[in-house]
Design an enzyme around this catalytic site. Structure first.
Site, short mmCIF file in Angstrom:
data_model
loop_
_atom_site.label_atom_id
_atom_site.label_comp_id
_atom_site.label_asym_id
_atom_site.label_seq_id
_atom_site.Cartn_x
_atom_site.Cartn_y
_atom_site.Cartn_z
N ASP A 117 -30.70 -29.67 27.22
CA ASP A 117 -30.93 -29.20 25.85
C ASP A 117 -29.64 -29.33 25.06
OD1 ASP A 117 -31.39 -27.68 23.50
OD2 ASP A 117 -32.86 -26.44 24.55
N SER B 143 -37.59 -22.32 20.58
CA SER B 143 -36.35 -22.31 19.81
C SER B 143 -36.27 -21.08 18.91
CB SER B 143 -36.25 -23.61 19.02
OG SER B 143 -34.95 -23.82 18.53
N HIS C 187 -34.37 -30.55 24.17
CA HIS C 187 -34.81 -29.36 23.43
C HIS C 187 -36.24 -29.52 22.93
CE1 HIS C 187 -34.27 -25.68 21.15
NE2 HIS C 187 -34.69 -26.30 20.05
#
Length: 273
Positions: free
Chosen positions: A224, A95, A253
């Site tokens: 995600d 991320s 995610h």
């Protein structure tokens, strides 16, 4: 506990497990290095030196009011690499951490970084603009900032559902996993949590991706809900010179459950290749 003091006085906490070729792990927002413990053990158990830091403002690092931006994050990582005198480095970022390692590699890692792996990473750029019309509207990120300011404890509890996909039928992610997300989120300083939203959503990594000439493994879950795959991995793979893309069907995610098990197998294969 080991700490590095940066040029502006921030103390950056880091973990350093095992010996061998170094693998540096960079966490997502609003987490800290604890998010990588399973992968760090996997790396150390397989002959690597696993290193992970708490980004400034996060976890056990200094709760900074300034410097909560991607250039400073990358500079902090460069300071850690210098302090530990690391070479032949493999980078792993999730991320926001995916953005951090990409910027570090492009701007500080020449001759030191040999491989990069990202998962659900924010590059090339998340926010919608005239040059990125497929991006996420700024109002989405404004709502994240508002949630952090208004009641961040409840906000992190609610966000964990989207993060791990527990709002999808058939999810097997435990309440404990969601509680761990909340626990780490509550360790982030308010200023850092707020400012990092701009850092992960508005930083443009396009030129950083183009500059990379080492192998990069780009992984992302097809479901995600935090970083839309069509505006992230699907674009990034077309910007790098030596990339491999893997999409995990139905995966969220957050790195947990069956997604984590499959991703970790692929990461280990990439590290050893």
């Amino acid at each position: 506990m080991p700490y590095l003091t940066t040029a502006d006085g921030a103390e950056i906490f880091y973990k350093d497990w095992g010996t061998g070729q170094p693998i540096i792990f960079s966490h997502g927002w609003p987490l800290n290095s604890d998010a990588w413990d399973v992968e760090m053990k996997l790396a150390a158990d397989n002959g690597f030196r696993a290193i992970a830091h708490d980004r400034r403002g996060h976890g056990r690092s200094t709760s900074t009011y300034t410097g909560n931006d991607m250039d400073t994050y990358a500079a902090d990582l460069a300071a850690l690499v210098d302090a530990l005198n690391l070479t032949d480095i493999i980078l792993v970022g999730h991320s926001t951490g995916g953005g951090e390692v990409v910027r570090f590699a492009a701007q500080h890692g020449a001759g030191r970084v040999v491989k990069i792996a990202t998962a659900g990473a924010v590059p090339p750029v998340m926010v919608k603009s005239d040059t990125n019309p497929e991006g996420t509207p700024i109002e989405v990120f404004d709502s994240i900032r508002a949630g952090v300011l208004a009641d961040r404890s409840q906000f992190y509890q609610d966000l964990s559902a989207q993060f791990f996909g527990t709002n999808r039928e058939g999810s097997t992610i435990s309440q404990g996993q969601r509680d761990q997300f909340w626990r780490q989120g509550m360790q982030v300083g308010l200023a850092a949590a707020y400012d990092c939203v701009k850092a992960f959503s508005e930083t443009d990594f396009t030129e950083d991706l183009k500059a990379l000439d080492v192998p990069i493994f780009i992984a992302q879950g097809a479901d995600d809900q935090i970083v839309p795959i069509d505006d992230a991995a699907m674009k990034s793979i077309n910007l790098v010179k030596n990339g491999t893309l893997k999409v995990y069907p139905g995966a969220p995610h957050g790195i947990a459950g069956s997604y984590q098990q499959e991703l970790d197998k692929d990461l280990l294969e990439f590290w050893l290749s």
